[in-house]
Design a protein around this motif. Structure first.
Motif, PDB file in Angstrom:
ATOM      1  N   LEU A 205      91.597 -31.993   5.043  1.00 38.51           N
ATOM      2  CA  LEU A 205      91.602 -33.024   4.006  1.00 38.51           C
ATOM      3  C   LEU A 205      91.734 -32.392   2.623  1.00 38.51           C
ATOM      4  N   LEU A 208      95.313 -31.331   2.168  1.00 42.82           N
ATOM      5  CA  LEU A 208      96.142 -32.500   1.869  1.00 42.82           C
ATOM      6  C   LEU A 208      95.956 -32.959   0.433  1.00 42.82           C
ATOM      7  N   LEU A 226     102.139 -30.757   8.561  1.00 43.91           N
ATOM      8  CA  LEU A 226     101.388 -31.974   8.247  1.00 43.91           C
ATOM      9  C   LEU A 226     100.699 -32.514   9.495  1.00 43.91           C
ATOM     10  N   TRP A 230      96.696 -33.278  10.074  1.00 40.12           N
ATOM     11  CA  TRP A 230      96.166 -34.610  10.378  1.00 40.12           C
ATOM     12  C   TRP A 230      95.495 -34.676  11.740  1.00 40.12           C
ATOM     13  N   ALA A 234      92.002 -36.599  12.775  1.00 45.35           N
ATOM     14  CA  ALA A 234      92.011 -37.750  13.688  1.00 45.35           C
ATOM     15  C   ALA A 234      91.078 -37.508  14.873  1.00 45.35           C
TER      16      ALA A 234
END
Length: 629
Positions: A205, A208, A226, A230, A234
């Motif tokens: 995070l 990002l 990416l 993620w 998740a």
């Protein structure tokens, strides 16, 4: 000369850091240091088998935090006599972290073509290094877990920035070196980071947040990268919501999940103030009396805080390309808090939760001051110097207190008299210094001030164990607190545990077994104590065992097993059965413990040393020779 000036400034910052923190080294261990580090006493030879065994038996989090514990194990010779040795290593780690930030900020400034980037990076890192809010993270020994997790994430972030800097500008091409650096960044940031502390799961995070802001004008990373960022997020979200279900674990808290989330909006703004405009009085370490938000308008500042955060988030996202550093400060800071300041049932406030997110604010402040071209450079330099002097004064005041435990607790007591935990802590510090009468007097005052706090009256009763002439006339006050109290439940159970263990070791002649049982029964009947009911039943069994009432002790032990067959309960049951020569029943409990190796390996390895000792006792009892001891 111009090239080496930033390095000279950095050496000056490190020297200032050492001088400011040196007064805090003589202070002792506190709070969570003891439950996390007390097993260091079991390391006798220092062989790698012992060190690894200690490292895999952590209790502080789901991962066990073995890398953090391994660093403590390497210092076993200093436990418990030399807390300063542990703190010096913490200082070294903090300095390394700041150096990693300098490296990371410098590479980011190059990628962004940031004006004065050569100076912004070391100044921002130095600002973060010296901020007073970092003191409790550095000088609170067990918070090395926070420091090391940040080390992994800062190094991972620097490696990720390096992977972006070696990525070719041409679209559709990425070198093997860039891919390798990206994978290494994930391994260090998440893999090693979570072995230090679980909050490292937010590393993707944070990456990002950097991508969305500081690197928004640079060529986009490969889609595979990416996806790699993620997917862990998740997976953890699914684990959190489907398996962990944190809303079911608020039994030990005086607030529910909704109240915690509402309160954190106000807490986050308090953190910002403590970071940017600190004072020795605002950084009080203990916040158990922080007012809970029971509704959006109770207090009204709750709605104001969350409205402000919503506005700031929207503004940051919309302006992330125009003002990337400002947007980075918002998204990175909030991203670092997404685990510790949301739905997980932790305490409301801890200063060390800002260790990871505060570098973004440092970069924003330095870049912002540098970018004010309307103000002459000499004025900006003077403002910056004054700010650093102010930080140095506040930091020195706080570190000096950390080096004097009794004075530290007294200052906390004077600064925050509405905190029941502060009263308990100050009374305990006075008792350790050899003033039991004064400790009892302080607790008597606290009991009058906080009549519903269950821990205070039980702590007052504990003093009677060690100094019989200071025992209360009866345990009625402690029994009433245990029966009706609703504050500091975990602390109250710890005090009960100490009273029972003192009694079982013949160090608490002031109270009869019947009085202690009445105290434990009162707590068992209190709904607030229900999350700790198994512990209370076990303690009652220990009392009966100490006075030779075997049947009652076994009945309480069986009741505890019915309530919760966790490893500690099984260990207690096996140990008790072995002490009474019941090898058949002990074998059943030991077998149940070994079955945990497959179903709950983390819990099993956390108690492995205890299981090995029990097996040795069992073999001694069942062989023709040898002593059960």
């Amino acid at each position: 000369m111009q090239r080496f000036l930033p390095a000279g400034f950095w050496l000056l910052a490190l020297a200032a850091f050492w001088l400011l923190y040196r007064p805090g080294l003589p202070g002792g261990f506190i709070f969570d240091d003891y439950p996390n580090l007390q097993r260091l006493a079991t390391i006798t030879t220092g062989r790698w088998q012992e060190l690894l065994s200690y490292a895999v038996q952590g209790i502080a989090g789901p991962s066990g935090r073995p890398l953090s514990l391994l660093t403590f194990a390497l210092q076993h010779d200093s436990w418990p006599a030399d807390p300063g040795a542990f703190k010096r290593i913490n200082l070294l780690i903090h300095a390394i972290n700041a150096s990693l930030l300098w490296w990371c900020f410098a590479r980011l400034a190059q990628l962004m073509n940031l004006h004065q980037g050569r100076w912004i990076a070391p100044i921002a890192a130095a600002l973060w290094l010296l901020w007073p809010i970092q003191v409790s993270s550095v000088l609170y020994v067990v918070q090395r877990m926070t420091l090391l997790a940040a080390t992994c994430m800062f190094l991972g972030l620097a490696l990720y920035v390096e992977s972006r800097s070696v990525q070719p500008r041409a679209a559709g091409t990425t070198t093997n070196k860039a891919h390798a650096l990206f994978l290494l960044a994930l391994f260090v940031g998440i893999g090693l980071g979570m072995l230090c502390k679980e909050n490292a799961i937010v590393f993707p995070l944070l990456v990002l947040a950097v991508e969305a802001t500081l690197l928004s004008r640079v060529r986009r990373p490969p889609r595979l990268w990416l996806a790699g960022l993620w997917l862990p997020l998740a997976a953890f979200t699914i684990y959190l919501l489907v398996f962990l279900q944190p809303w079911q674990h608020y039994g030990n808290r005086a607030f529910d999940m909704t109240e915690r989330v509402l309160t954190e909006g106000r807490v986050l703004w308090m953190y910002v103030q403590q970071i940017v405009l600190p004072s020795a009085g605002s950084l009080r370490f203990l916040y158990d009396n922080y007012p809970v938000s029971t509704g959006l308008f109770a207090p009204s500042t709750t709605a104001l805080a969350w409205t402000a955060w919503l506005a700031v988030i929207i503004a940051a996202w919309q302006s992330r390309r125009r003002w990337p550093v400002a947007a980075f400060a918002v998204l990175f800071f909030l991203g670092s808090h997404v685990l510790e300041s949301t739905i997980v049932p932790l305490e409301l406030v801890f200063e060390h939760r800002n260790y990871l997110g505060s570098p973004a604010i440092a970069l924003f402040l330095v870049a912002g001051l540098t970018g004010i071209t309307q103000v002459r450079p000499s004025v900006r330099l003077a403002l910056g110097a004054l700010y650093f002097v102010m930080l140095a004064v506040v930091t020195f005041n706080i570190t000096s207190l950390w080096g004097n435990p009794l004075l530290q607790k007294k200052v906390w007591y004077m600064q925050n008299p509405d905190s029941a935990r502060v009263h308990t802590t100050f009374a305990a510090a006075v008792l350790v210094e050899g003033y039991p009468e004064e400790s009892a007097r302080l607790l008597d005052i606290a009991i009058e001030r906080f009549p519903t706090n269950s821990a205070l009256a039980i702590a007052r009763a504990e003093i009677g164990c060690y100094v019989p002439e200071l025992r209360p006339a009866s345990l009625d006050q402690a029994i009433a607190a245990a029966a009706k109290g609703d504050g500091e439940i975990l602390t109250a159970v710890q005090f009960l545990d100490r009273i029972v263990n003192a009694f079982s070791e013949n160090h608490c002649s002031a109270y009869s077994a019947a009085e202690i049982v009445d105290l434990l029964r009162a707590a068992q009947d209190n709904p607030a104590f229900q999350p700790r009911l198994c512990d209370l039943v076990l303690l009652e069994g220990i009392v009966y065992s100490a006075i030779g009432e075997t049947d009652r002790a076994r009945e309480r032990l069986q009741r505890a097993l019915e309530l919760d067959r966790r490893p500690r309960t099984l260990i207690q049951a096996a140990s008790w059965e072995l002490s009474n020569g019941n090898t058949i029943e002990a074998r059943k409990h030991l077998d149940a413990l070994h079955k945990l190796r497959e179903s709950k390996p983390i819990q099993y390895f956390a108690v492995l040393d205890d299981v090995k000792l029990l097996e040795l006792r069992y073999r001694a009892l069942t062989s023709d020779s040898g002593s059960p001891e």
